[in-house]
Design an enzyme around this catalytic site. Structure first.
Site, mmCIF file in Angstrom:
data_model
loop_
_atom_site.group_PDB
_atom_site.id
_atom_site.type_symbol
_atom_site.label_atom_id
_atom_site.label_comp_id
_atom_site.label_asym_id
_atom_site.label_seq_id
_atom_site.Cartn_x
_atom_site.Cartn_y
_atom_site.Cartn_z
ATOM 1 N N CYS A 131 0.841 -1.324 0.067
ATOM 2 C CA CYS A 131 0.093 0.018 -0.069
ATOM 3 C C CYS A 131 0.743 1.060 0.094
ATOM 4 O O CYS A 131 0.396 2.243 -0.588
ATOM 5 C CB CYS A 131 -0.914 -0.015 1.226
ATOM 6 S SG CYS A 131 -0.178 -0.038 2.866
ATOM 7 N N ASN B 155 -8.108 4.917 -0.633
ATOM 8 C CA ASN B 155 -7.562 3.745 0.010
ATOM 9 C C ASN B 155 -7.139 2.768 -1.029
ATOM 10 O O ASN B 155 -8.043 2.460 -1.934
ATOM 11 C CB ASN B 155 -8.688 3.010 0.873
ATOM 12 C CG ASN B 155 -8.152 1.841 1.502
ATOM 13 O OD1 ASN B 155 -7.106 1.344 1.425
ATOM 14 N ND2 ASN B 155 -8.951 0.915 2.287
ATOM 15 N N HIS C 270 -1.612 1.247 7.722
ATOM 16 C CA HIS C 270 -2.191 1.482 6.176
ATOM 17 C C HIS C 270 -1.915 2.670 5.467
ATOM 18 O O HIS C 270 -1.782 3.841 6.260
ATOM 19 C CB HIS C 270 -3.402 0.984 6.057
ATOM 20 C CG HIS C 270 -4.078 0.723 4.698
ATOM 21 N ND1 HIS C 270 -3.486 -0.113 3.883
ATOM 22 C CD2 HIS C 270 -5.115 1.128 3.977
ATOM 23 C CE1 HIS C 270 -3.959 -0.261 2.652
ATOM 24 N NE2 HIS C 270 -4.898 0.645 2.778
#
Length: 670
Positions: free
Chosen positions: A95, A274, A250
């Protein structure tokens, strides 16, 4: 910005593993073959066993996009433009890379440099290439288009549009660049930002005031900066979806910021994306939340989209409670004291070298770089940025492998031009201290240094290391050629904005936290916050009434935030035209009006006759033929408004017919 973009464009491109894309592609085309990359083969070790633990590897295959689509449709490299919504994270915990990539898609010019022009139709041979920044140079990585598939499911990035494959192939190239997919499993946001842009990363605390945070993000976005952020770690070591919809530990892309008028006060919002897609914030201001029903319809229509795409809004307060870091990457540093101003210029010194462990004193004599700080009162005026070759690092490394210090060179040593003698390095000499942001591969430190000569001293840690070093020096106002007695303060980005240094803060101050301002408030705003010059050159109330009327789209005698923003852009452009058009005497004369009109971007295509030019000279200059800055602003903006009014009212473009009331309404207000 242009200076550094030009520098990047001239940087030579290095071939990763010495693979020549054109030679390999032409070889395959001549023989009717599809390329198979022997340097990153379709084998489990290119993935990494930790990512395949507990999987039935007998079902693991490597397939090309054409085979994955099974003839139902044709694959495309890019379909209808590249977007962050084309990306959905797979099994690798990358990520940190995908969030940076999501931000890069908002800057098409920089993205194109990474992707190049490629397709599955023109000269297709199963071979693709991508470029990443490494240690001061662009590196071209060649791959084949075989993607790992397990049980007919993508192992890694899955294309949201089943026919579009640039995200999958780019991720594969980045995995090859790092040795395997498993080496992308957890990483550092600053590393990805620098790899994708060649810029310099500034670590900004999210815990500044909400107005300042919104202003900083908006202006960074307008400058084309890459922005990412990260959530706090949760109770589990792995990234976990929490009850509020966020994912712990994250990375997210910061895609925008805005303020909205909500329940008689301003609410400050941040927009995030996201890389998981479809997993979004569930709190206030999320998709479908009731807060959106209580703001102006116009603002809601501009900002709000109820889509299951991984992008969402949240308040600055919630952002600050849930996110631990905010990174902004730009081609030049972002000054935390004054921000990244559109006019701000930096000089840059670049070095490449390698160091090996040894006697510290020896290397203090040998690996040193001298630079001078000009006469400047600005703080955060020097940035030192190191980038380490990845091959010099081991997977277990968690510390930056170099040691470096910055010392001020006192007068008795200033005659040394290249290297300081051992006598300079007294154990009592104190090094300069700055604000540090570092990962195992990159280190950036921002200094506030007084004028003088300085030296950067580099030594190795426990292992040898190859590195690039960039020293950025902020140029003084005199070097920027911005000196003028009449000057608008430019918009600025900074960590803590003073109340009078940002467009929105100024607007809120003079609107008294209301949704709009009138002509008297605008007059105070312009004369107290923007204009520096002789008392006779200030904006009059009548001039401000005229400006309000010209910018007032709602015809209510006031300017809201959006209308004021449009005015701000025109004021900044008028300032540039005013400065560039003045003669050496620093006086703007009526004879300069023709040049000023031709140099004004928002008057592109407007032609002015000699007769009209003479009338405007009579109307907007004084008896000596001098035109003040407020008068020029009114002239240029009125010329724009009247030209648009004619085109809107004319049916054939050559003339118009108005009733008496239409004519009176036009001339008596606008």
């Amino acid at each position: 910005m242009a200076y550094n973009q030009e520098l990047l464009a001239k940087t030579p491109i290095i071939r990763f593993k010495e693979q020549n894309f054109y030679s390999l592609r032409d070889h395959c085309l001549k023989r009717g073959l599809l390329f198979e990359d022997e340097t990153f083969p379709a084998e489990t070790y290119s993935i990494g066993l930790p990512l395949l633990k507990g999987r039935n590897l007998s079902n693991l295959t490597w397939m090309r996009p054409k085979d994955l689509l099974k003839g139902k449709s044709e694959p495309h490299f890019i379909l209808e433009g590249a977007s962050r919504f084309d990306i959905r994270q797979g099994e690798a915990g990358d990520c940190w890379f995908l969030a940076a990539l999501g931000s890069l898609t908002q800057n098409p010019q920089h993205l194109q440099r990474i992707l190049a022009d490629q397709s599955f139709s023109h000269q297709y041979a199963g071979i693709f290439r991508f470029r990443f920044w490494q240690c001061g140079q662009w590196v071209e990585v060649v791959i084949d288009d075989r993607l790992p598939v397990l049980n007919e499911e993508y192992l890694f990035v899955e294309p949201c549009n089943k026919q579009e494959f640039w995200p999958c192939l780019l991720e594969k190239a980045y995995a090859k660049f790092h040795g395997s997919y498993v080496n992308l499993h957890y990483g550092y946001l600053p590393d990805a930002l620098m790899d994708l842009s060649g810029g310099v990363v500034t670590n900004i605390s999210p815990h500044v005031s909400s107005p300042d945070l919104v202003m900083m993000v908006k202006k960074a976005a307008e400058a084309g900066s890459l922005m990412t952020c990260g959530t706090l770690a949760g109770p589990m070591s792995e990234s976990t979806r929490m009850a509020n919809g966020l994912v712990s530990r994250h990375a997210y892309t910061v895609t925008g910021a805005e303020q909205v008028w909500y329940r008689r006060s301003w609410e400050y919002l941040i927009r995030l994306w996201n890389p998981w897609g479809k997993v979004e914030w569930r709190g206030p201001w999320s998709d479908g939340s009731p807060e959106w029903q209580e703001i102006y319809h116009q603002q809601k229509s501009q900002l709000y989209e109820h889509k299951d795409d991984g992008e969402f809004w949240m308040s600055c307060r919630d952002f600050q409670e849930n996110f631990s870091c905010l990174f902004i990457c730009n081609q030049v540093p972002i000054s935390l004291d004054h921000g990244n101003m559109p006019h701000e210029r930096w000089s840059q010194m670049t070095f490449k070298n390698h160091v090996i462990p040894g006697n510290t004193a020896e290397f203090q004599r040998d690996v040193q770089y001298l630079f001078s700080v000009p006469d400047s009162m600005e703080s955060s005026n020097v940035v030192v940025s190191f980038n380490i070759m990845p091959q010099n690092l081991k997977a277990k490394d968690r510390m930056f492998p170099l040691n470096f210090e910055v010392f001020k060179v006192d007068s008795q040593f200033q005659h040394f031009r290249e290297r300081l003698p051992p006598t300079f390095f007294s154990k009592f000499r104190m090094a300069e201290k700055g604000i540090v942001s570092q990962t195992p591969r990159n280190l950036t430190e921002c200094f506030s240094l007084s004028p003088g000569t300085y030296v950067v001293v580099v030594s190795a840690g426990r292992e040898a290391a190859e590195f690039s070093l960039r020293i950025f020096l902020k140029m003084s106002d005199s070097d920027r050629d911005l000196g003028n007695n009449l000057n608008l303060r430019p918009l600025k980005i900074q960590a803590t904005l003073p109340e009078d240094s940002s467009q929105q803060s100024i607007f809120y101050k003079y609107s008294q936290q209301g949704p709009d301002i009138d002509a008297a408030q605008l007059q105070s705003l312009l004369n107290q916050e923007f204009l520096k010059g002789p008392p006779g050159d200030t904006f009059s109330l009548d001039q401000c009434r005229s400006i309000v009327a010209l910018m007032d789209l709602k015809v209510n005698g006031r300017l809201d935030q959006e209308e004021f923003s449009r005015l701000w852009i025109r004021l900044a452009h008028c300032q540039s035209v005013f400065q560039n058009t003045q003669k050496n005497s620093r006086v703007f004369l009526s004879s300069d009006l023709w040049k000023a009109i031709n140099d004004t971007d928002f008057l592109a295509g407007v032609s002015v006759s000699n007769e009209l030019l003479g009338l405007m000279s009579l109307r907007y200059s004084d008896s000596s033929g001098r035109v003040t800055f407020p008068s020029l602003v009114c002239l240029l903006m009125r010329l724009e408004a009247m030209t648009k009014a004619f085109h809107n009212l004319s049916k054939d473009g050559r003339g118009l017919y108005l009733t008496k009331m239409e004519w009176m309404n036009l001339v008596m207000y606008n």
